[in-house]
Design an enzyme around this catalytic site. Structure first.
Site, PDB file in Angstrom:
ATOM      1  NE  ARG A 201      16.007  28.786 -21.450  1.00 48.11           N
ATOM      2  CZ  ARG A 201      15.417  29.744 -20.713  1.00 48.11           C
ATOM      3  NH1 ARG A 201      15.349  30.982 -21.153  1.00 48.11           N
ATOM      4  NH2 ARG A 201      14.915  29.457 -19.535  1.00 48.11           N
TER       5      ARG A 201
ATOM      6  CG  HIS B 232       9.756  40.222 -14.712  1.00 46.95           C
ATOM      7  ND1 HIS B 232       9.411  40.296 -16.047  1.00 46.95           N
ATOM      8  CD2 HIS B 232       9.958  38.907 -14.450  1.00 46.95           C
ATOM      9  CE1 HIS B 232       9.412  39.086 -16.559  1.00 46.95           C
ATOM     10  NE2 HIS B 232       9.741  38.216 -15.612  1.00 46.95           N
TER      11      HIS B 232
ATOM     12  CG  ASP C  50      14.852  36.217 -23.869  1.00 46.68           C
ATOM     13  OD1 ASP C  50      15.299  35.214 -23.274  1.00 46.68           O
ATOM     14  OD2 ASP C  50      13.665  36.552 -23.815  1.00 46.68           O
TER      15      ASP C  50
ATOM     16  CE  LYS D 289      12.398  38.369 -21.195  1.00 45.05           C
ATOM     17  NZ  LYS D 289      11.852  37.095 -21.530  1.00 45.05           N
TER      18      LYS D 289
ATOM     19  CB  SER E 119      15.505  34.391 -20.211  1.00 46.18           C
ATOM     20  OG  SER E 119      14.277  34.711 -20.782  1.00 46.18           O
TER      21      SER E 119
HETATM   22  N1  URA Z   1      10.261  34.149 -18.318  1.00 43.56           N
HETATM   23  C1  URA Z   1      11.211  34.591 -19.172  1.00 43.56           C
HETATM   24  O1  URA Z   1      11.134  35.700 -19.677  1.00 43.56           O
HETATM   25  N2  URA Z   1      12.249  33.755 -19.436  1.00 43.56           N
HETATM   26  C2  URA Z   1      12.391  32.542 -18.888  1.00 43.56           C
HETATM   27  O2  URA Z   1      13.347  31.868 -19.157  1.00 43.56           O
HETATM   28  C3  URA Z   1      11.385  32.106 -18.006  1.00 43.56           C
HETATM   29  C4  URA Z   1      10.335  32.932 -17.735  1.00 43.56           C
END
Ligand code: URA
Length: 432
Positions: A168, A82, A161, A187, A183
């Site tokens: 947010r 990621h 999320d 995932k 967050s």
């Molecule tokens: N990428 C994400 O998936 N979440 C965040 O809060 C910031 C970047």
């Protein structure tokens, strides 16, 4: 339990219990707690932070809020990567097939570009025929047979999320380390991989502008990954200069193919080896050095390119485009940008470069925007290069002639020339 008391507790800097965090996540997803109360809690978290235990609870309940991909069939070899987002970051296209060529099982869900950063799912759609939306069974079978498949995030993965991120975004609470950690990591946990390699970027094109903040975020994500039973490594990498030379979807795919074909080395090649090497090290329990040697051999021998081709074809992509990249669609208009001074490129504002690419059509301002897959920028000079007055520093591509001048002005304002800059290392630190 009352949401009011939970907000007051966090406002007063106290630690929330696991049960309280579960109440918030489940209640918000079930629409039993209104946005205004969750907004107040997010702001209290923004100011008072969260302990590691609170962050772990939040991450786990967010991960469990929707579907969980089951990759246990792949044992220790399921591996994910990621990036926290950058400009010209096409590393997944190179890293995933290298890792797969070395035995990792890469079952990856990728996002779309937003704002100045790109997304892998958009890039892959620049390849004619490539399907980012395939059934769960097809996805599993391709990972099993080829070793790599990349799709868009499916419908019901981490709904908590989706809701929290949207809130947010409009309540000025994005830039909070526990909230970013939960967050991203929710995932990753829901996507099922045992091994997770994180590319945490810092600099002008990144979320985290300083190394120090990137390090705090990286450490927090690694801690949570480990607490949740995943082998996790984070690389903290420089995003003060775009990666490689291409910014924009089809242009980036072509550049990634060039690296896979052995036609281009440099920063993109090196960071891809480092990221793939760490995935291979985690999956095989071998040293980083040994794993990087394997990654380099897979790339230099052409094995990774063959794996890339096999993967793209398995997801419906046109092999002719891969073999001959001149078959990619191209933009109708282009414009060269010339340097208006002489000297070394001392600084590039990556966020502005990403914004210029978005204006050309390569990115979205809102999630609903349609993008122009052929639009973007090819850089001719990067930080540390010497340019003379009138030398070409970049070429812009777009299907909208009017956008070229607007993007050119932004691009020029992103580049500073002067004396030779001190180059920072591409990889600042690895956190395990
Ligand atoms: N990428 C994400 O998936 N979440 C965040 O809060 C910031 C970047």
């Amino acid at each position: 339990m009352r949401m009011y008391d939970i907000i007051a507790k966090k406002r007063d800097g106290k630690e929330l219990s696991d049960a309280e965090i579960r109440f918030v996540v489940n209640g918000y997803v079930a629409e039993q707690i209104p946005d205004y109360q969750v907004s107040a809690l997010l702001m209290a978290i923004y100011f008072n932070g969260m302990t590691e235990q609170e962050t772990a609870s939040l991450t786990q309940y967010m991960a469990m809020s929707g579907d969980i991909v089951d990759l246990t069939y792949f044992g220790d070899f399921s591996s994910d990567k990621h990036s926290t987002g950058g400009v010209g970051d096409k590393t997944t296209l190179i890293v995933a097939p290298i890792a797969a060529a070395c035995g990792c099982k890469v079952a990856k869900m990728s996002g779309r570009g937003l704002g100045h950063t790109g997304g892998t799912a958009d890039k892959l759609e620049a390849i004619k025929g490539y399907k980012t939306n395939i059934s769960g069974d097809e996805f599993f079978n391709i990972v099993n047979k080829v070793g790599v498949a990349v799709v868009t995030q499916s419908g019901n993965l981490t709904p908590a999320d989706k809701k929290l991120y949207a809130l947010r975004d409009v309540t000025a609470t994005v830039e909070s380390i526990p909230l970013i950690t939960s967050s991203v990591m929710s995932k990753k946990l829901a996507s099922g991989a045992k091994n997770i390699v994180l590319d945490v970027k810092y600099g002008s094109g990144a979320f985290m502008k300083t190394k120090e903040d990137a390090e705090k975020l990286a450490q927090s994500m690694v801690n949570i990954g480990k607490l949740c039973g995943r082998k996790t490594t984070a690389l903290i990498t420089d995003m003060n200069t775009p990666l490689g030379f291409a910014v924009g979807n089809s242009l980036e795919v072509i550049e990634a193919i060039d690296v896979l074909k052995g036609k281009q080395k440099g920063d993109l090649y090196e960071i891809s080896i480092a990221l793939a090497g760490n995935m291979i090290a985690l999956a095989n329990n071998i040293s980083e050095q040994e794993a990087q040697d394997k990654a380099r051999r897979a790339l230099d021998s052409g094995m990774a390119f063959l794996k890339f081709r096999e993967w793209i074809v398995a997801q419906g992509g046109d092999a002719n485009c891969i073999d001959d990249t001149s078959r990619f669609d191209t933009a109708a208009y282009s414009m060269e940008i010339k340097s208006s001074s002489g000297g070394f490129i001392s600084c590039m504002d990556c966020e502005k470069i990403g914004a210029a690419a978005a204006i050309l059509g390569a990115g979205r301002i809102t999630k609903e925007d349609k993008i122009d897959l052929t639009a973007g920028i090819i850089l001719s000079a990067k930080t540390g290069d010497y340019v003379g007055f009138g030398d070409r520093i970049a070429t812009l591509y777009s299907n909208s002639k009017e956008k070229l001048s607007e993007a050119a002005a932004i691009y020029k304002s992103a580049i500073q020339t002067g004396s030779a800059p001190q180059r920072s290392p591409l990889i600042y630190k690895t956190i395990k």
